[in-house]
Scaffold this active site. Structure first.
Site, mmCIF file in Angstrom:
data_model
loop_
_atom_site.group_PDB
_atom_site.id
_atom_site.type_symbol
_atom_site.label_atom_id
_atom_site.label_comp_id
_atom_site.label_asym_id
_atom_site.label_seq_id
_atom_site.Cartn_x
_atom_site.Cartn_y
_atom_site.Cartn_z
ATOM 1 N N MET A 195 74.063 -1.243 -74.320
ATOM 2 C CA MET A 195 75.174 -1.342 -75.273
ATOM 3 C C MET A 195 74.712 -0.862 -76.632
ATOM 4 O O MET A 195 73.679 -1.282 -77.136
ATOM 5 C CB MET A 195 75.653 -2.815 -75.327
ATOM 6 C CG MET A 195 76.694 -3.085 -76.382
ATOM 7 S SD MET A 195 78.211 -2.127 -76.080
ATOM 8 C CE MET A 195 78.809 -1.929 -77.757
ATOM 9 N N GLU A 248 72.950 5.994 -75.674
ATOM 10 C CA GLU A 248 73.232 4.941 -76.668
ATOM 11 C C GLU A 248 72.976 5.422 -78.091
ATOM 12 O O GLU A 248 73.677 5.038 -79.029
ATOM 13 C CB GLU A 248 72.409 3.679 -76.379
ATOM 14 C CG GLU A 248 72.594 3.101 -74.973
ATOM 15 C CD GLU A 248 74.043 2.872 -74.564
ATOM 16 O OE1 GLU A 248 74.891 2.667 -75.441
ATOM 17 O OE2 GLU A 248 74.331 2.906 -73.354
ATOM 18 N N GLU A 286 82.861 7.454 -74.708
ATOM 19 C CA GLU A 286 82.007 7.426 -73.523
ATOM 20 C C GLU A 286 81.824 8.802 -72.896
ATOM 21 O O GLU A 286 80.743 9.143 -72.439
ATOM 22 C CB GLU A 286 82.546 6.424 -72.493
ATOM 23 C CG GLU A 286 82.541 4.977 -72.979
ATOM 24 C CD GLU A 286 81.174 4.508 -73.473
ATOM 25 O OE1 GLU A 286 80.159 5.178 -73.200
ATOM 26 O OE2 GLU A 286 81.121 3.469 -74.151
#
Length: 939
Positions: free
Chosen positions: A340, A375, A397
């Protein structure tokens, strides 16, 4: 009285809910600030909350059996918005609760007597508002709308326009659901079980850690302080600016962090636990740290090297500097996703960050490089500029999933990573997007339960594939120019898909919005049908498009169409595009001049355009020598085979045609081409497990893979690289699973030596060896494997074993593996891959896994409910069935056991089961004939 209730609770006696509720929602104004609750009272609050939730769930359990409708949803009102959050949290790592104090600087834009915020699983104790230069006004009521995860604070007098401070004291629980502010279990070197407190807020779970305006477009700055045990590491998005003893308890310290830039709530993060770290500086002066479990700092070095190379690469690519003074990458034991991108504090699964030079395989190194690249790209694309609403999630994304490959290609050119992209992302997206139950890249999202559903292969892999196509269409220079304009224009703000198209259109002068709208706003993609004729020295191509469906071509009246960038090459120079056209109508004719009759013509060189191709048989025939003599690029050999496989599943050609093509790959050297072949043969093998000639397809696999297996051998040779290691593991695993005797014998020998400590297996050979001995093993093999699992110190090794356990064949041992999946030995996020491994290994395994999921549904659903792991579990378990009645059974089970975040997955699985069944009915006899006559002696 309070003590009586507490006594009853602590003695395990039940207390009427109404009684408890009166106690826990006492009038806020009667409690002084600051409130520091006793842990018993916090426990009580957590208990009452759990009881409430349980009551709600059991009520939902008696569902009438219809799929829930899309829930009505309203975004937060805009009459009050935050400018800065002052947040102090004090987690209790023993009782799994936390206390919080929020002091938010807010702006009231129109007079109101209430404030609506997001809040979930949190109990507010006191709330008040202090207008700038005015008197404090205590809130007189908190109305929780649990279903919508909101709370309304009511005030006795009107809050006037202008600035003010909103103060809230609250308590919550450190849950075990891997979302919000949660607890993560780890074991110290001395064998003691402890817990870290960590966060995962995307998409809508910051509201589980503190009351907030939890929408991506409501940005603010954050001043965070954590009160933690003094022997623990405390981290947040920014650097520490102060650390001092906590006055009320000498075992605690208060750690304060610098003010963040303006940012969205879903990117806030904090971690409290025990960690070691390695540190470096990037060439542009950013401090980079990788935090690892204690004693494993060495395993952070590879990720550190990738991160310090990656930051300057993105700085240069975007021409915008990284805006924070530091970046931390940290490995979290219990973690649902892969990683994340929290700004400045990126959290990872251990397997996506830690590399042990001796015990990590090549594919793990590659995975870590890709995830770190992904990330860190978000630090700009997503964090600096954020999507306006979850409808535009794909931009975040899809973009990061594309540029991670660009970045890894820069850091590790020897990985040939763009060819791997086609196998890992592009074909996966095509398969999913051919279903009637797919969805457009851009999905209107409302209620939080709908957000989790779109974290799927369409947002990530199709998103990345159309951005790759767009980048190719525009060219790198103009693409970078447009990206830079976009980041500068919207930095610290929010943007939509159209904003990016505008910037790219201005930079390139091409009709980007018109072209890309056809790819993002409607689902699916075209099949490009091609035929040719020779006229003198010219080749005339007739090209048409129609929607491709997994069940065959779309023949309806209202056939959608796309604006398709098409490029064409010939055998004269297979790497060089001879002509580019934009197909913006159903069909067109193109003349290629100077193409002699003996040359082949190939559409979509580089396999960049997001579409399938159906060549006329003469054109296809002319391309086959290019597969055998390797004059077609690897990525195009892969694409050709993958298109044909997909056409056979859709019933547009016979599967036998694909088997014949596969036999042309007998001197194929490329890892990714083999990987895609292997994957498709796996699908076919799974399909044919429903027949009585499953052994024949195993023989086909053995015949196809034996020559390359012999060539590679078992041991790496001097001068070999990353891709050779990947290919060896793939081929040996395939041969072993298919029962190739010499491979099986050698695997057993090496396994024995490994277990006895005579000769440790190299990391790259472990998966294939483990898989082979288990597939053909007995209860002693399984016991040995479980012992290896228990002894493994590294999560990568545990996962490696977990993924292959399902290969065991005996029904009683399959059951043992399934029970093991839910045991304490397996981390919660990894249970899914154990069950999936069982379902994917055999016909019996598939049935047993499905029964196990149904029997343990309550526990599994409770564990994964909102997140994407529930979707993954369902897909892995039921996708391989091939009998019509199984689709009905799956549908009916999920009608009576609803899983809102996985609704679309259930539809897709049912569709896949019906497609498998149709495929089997249509082609099984022909496949059997072909496989049998291959073996027949020549007449």
């Amino acid at each position: 009285s309070t003590p009586t209730v507490l006594m009853l609770l602590l003695l395990g006696r039940r207390v009427p809910l109404s009684f408890v509720h009166r106690l826990t929602t006492c009038c806020p104004s009667s409690l002084p600030r600051p409130v520091l609750l006793s842990s018993a009272l916090i426990k009580l609050r957590a208990l009452t909350r759990v009881t409430h939730r349980t009551v709600f769930v059991s009520a939902a359990g008696q569902n009438t059996g219809t799929m829930p409708e899309r829930r009505p949803f309203v975004r937060l009102p805009t009459d009050v918005y935050p400018v800065n959050y002052g947040l102090c949290l004090k987690p209790d790592l023993i009782d799994f609760t936390f206390e919080g104090k929020l002091e938010a600087l807010v702006e009231v834009t129109q007079a109101t007597n209430q404030i609506v915020m997001n809040c979930a699983d949190i109990d507010i104790i006191t709330a008040s508002f202090v207008p700038q230069g005015g008197e404090e006004i205590n809130a007189t009521g908190f109305n929780y709308q649990n279903e919508d995860e909101k709370v309304t604070l009511s005030f006795p007098s009107t809050l006037q326009k202008g600035s003010g401070a909103l103060k809230i004291d609250f308590v919550g629980e450190l849950n075990d659901k891997m979302k919000g502010f949660y607890r993560s279990k780890y074991t110290t070197s001395g064998g003691e079980v402890r817990y870290a407190a960590v966060t995962q807020f995307e998409a809508t779970d910051a509201r589980r850690a503190f009351p907030c305006w939890d929408e991506p477009a409501i940005k603010a700055t954050f001043d965070i302080a954590l009160i933690v045990p003094k022997d623990r590491v405390a981290l947040s998005n920014m650097n520490v600016i102060d650390r001092k003893p906590y006055p009320d308890d000498e075992n605690l310290v208060e750690v304060k962090f610098a003010t963040t830039p303006t940012m969205s709530t879903y990117l806030v993060a904090f971690v409290i636990g025990e960690y070691d770290y390695v540190e470096s500086q990037s060439s542009d002066g950013i401090t980079v740290r990788v935090y690892t479990p204690v004693g494993k700092a060495e395993q952070g070095k590879f990720a550190l090297e990738v991160a310090t190379k990656t930051l300057p690469f993105y700085n240069d690519y975007f021409s915008v500097p990284y805006p924070l003074p530091k970046i931390d990458l940290i490995a979290i034991a219990d973690f649902a996703a892969g990683a994340m991108e929290n700004w400045g504090l990126v959290t990872y699964r251990e397997t996506a960050l830690l590399i042990d030079p001796k015990n990590s395989c090549s594919s793990s190194r590659q995975w870590v490089a890709l995830v770190v690249g992904h990330e860190l790209a978000h630090q700009w694309f997503g964090n600096l500029v954020t999507m306006e609403w979850w409808t535009h999630l794909w931009l975040n994304e899809g973009f990061a999933s594309w540029i991670e490959y660009l970045c890894v290609d820069h850091c590790f050119p020897e990985y040939d990573i763009w060819t791997q992209f086609v196998s890992a992302d592009y074909t996966r997206a095509l398969d999913l997007d051919a279903l009637d139950s797919s969805h457009p890249i851009e999905v209107n999202v409302g209620h939080p339960s709908e957000v989790d559903e779109i974290f799927d292969a369409i947002s990530y892999s199709k998103g990345a594939s159309v951005i790759r196509m767009l980048h190719n269409y525009i060219g790198d220079e103009d693409f970078r120019k447009g990206m830079n304009a976009y980041l500068l224009k919207f930095q610290h703000k929010n943007a939509s898909t159209e904003d990016l198209w505008d910037c790219l259109e201005q930079a390139s002068g091409l009709p980007i919005a018109a072209v890309m709208g056809s790819w993002t706003k409607q689902m699916g993609f075209p099949i490009i049908v091609v035929d040719q004729e020779q006229q003198g020295d010219d080749r005339i191509l007739k090209i048409s498009q129609k929607k491709f469906c997994a069940s065959g071509p779309h023949n309806g009246e209202d056939c959608p169409s796309w604006m398709v960038p098409i490029s064409i090459c010939t055998s004269e120079d297979p790497k060089c595009t001879k002509l580019k056209v934009l197909l913006d109508r159903p069909e067109t004719t193109i003349t290629l001049s100077g193409v002699s009759p003996d040359q082949w013509v190939k559409i979509n060189p580089g396999t960049v355009g997001f579409y399938r191709i159906q060549y006329s048989s003469a054109m296809l025939e002319s391309l086959l020598p290019g597969v055998r003599d390797l004059s077609l690029q690897p990525v195009d050999r892969l694409g050709l085979q993958n298109d044909l496989f997909s056409l056979s599943r859709a019933g547009m050609i016979s599967t036998v045609e694909v088997l014949k093509l596969m036999e042309a790959f007998d001197n194929e050297p490329n890892y990714t081409v083999w990987s895609d072949l292997s994957c498709n043969l796996g699908v076919l093998s799974s399909l044919l497990s429903h027949t009585d000639f499953h052994e024949e397809i195993q023989e086909f696999i053995r015949d196809l893979f034996t020559p390359i297996g012999l060539e590679l051998g078992w041991d790496s040779k001097p001068g070999e690289g990353h891709l050779d290691a990947l290919l060896r593991g793939l081929v040996l695993g395939k041969l072993g699973k298919a029962g190739h005797k010499p491979t099986l014998e050698e695997a057993r020998r090496r396994f024995r030596d490994h277990v006895e400590g005579k000769q440790v297996l190299p990391a790259d050979l472990r998966s294939p060896v483990y898989l082979t001995v288990l597939k053909h093993g007995d209860s002693a093999t399984l016991d040995t494997m479980l012992k290896l699992h228990k002894q493994a110190d590294m999560q990568e090794e545990k996962n490696r074993i977990e993924r292959v356990l399902g290969a065991i064949s005996a029904p009683d041992l399959i059951q043992k593996v399934l029970n093991f999946a839910l045991s304490e030995e397996v981390r919660p996020q990894d249970t899914v891959s154990v069950i999936g491994g069982v379902a994917g290994s055999s016909k019996h395994g598939r049935k047993a896994a499905w029964k196990f999921v149904k029997d343990n549904w309550e526990e599994l659903y409770n564990r994964y409910q909102g997140g994407f792991l529930i979707s993954r579990l369902i897909k892995l378990t039921v996708d391989g069935f091939a009998i019509d009645k199984m689709a009905a059974e799956v549908k009916s089970f999920f009608e009576s056991h609803p899983a809102p975040a996985a609704e679309r997955t259930v539809q897709q699985c049912c569709e896949n089961i019906l497609l498998n069944a149709a495929w089997l009915k249509r082609d099984a006899d022909d496949i059997q004939q072909y496989l049998l006559q291959r073996k027949a002696p020549p007449v």
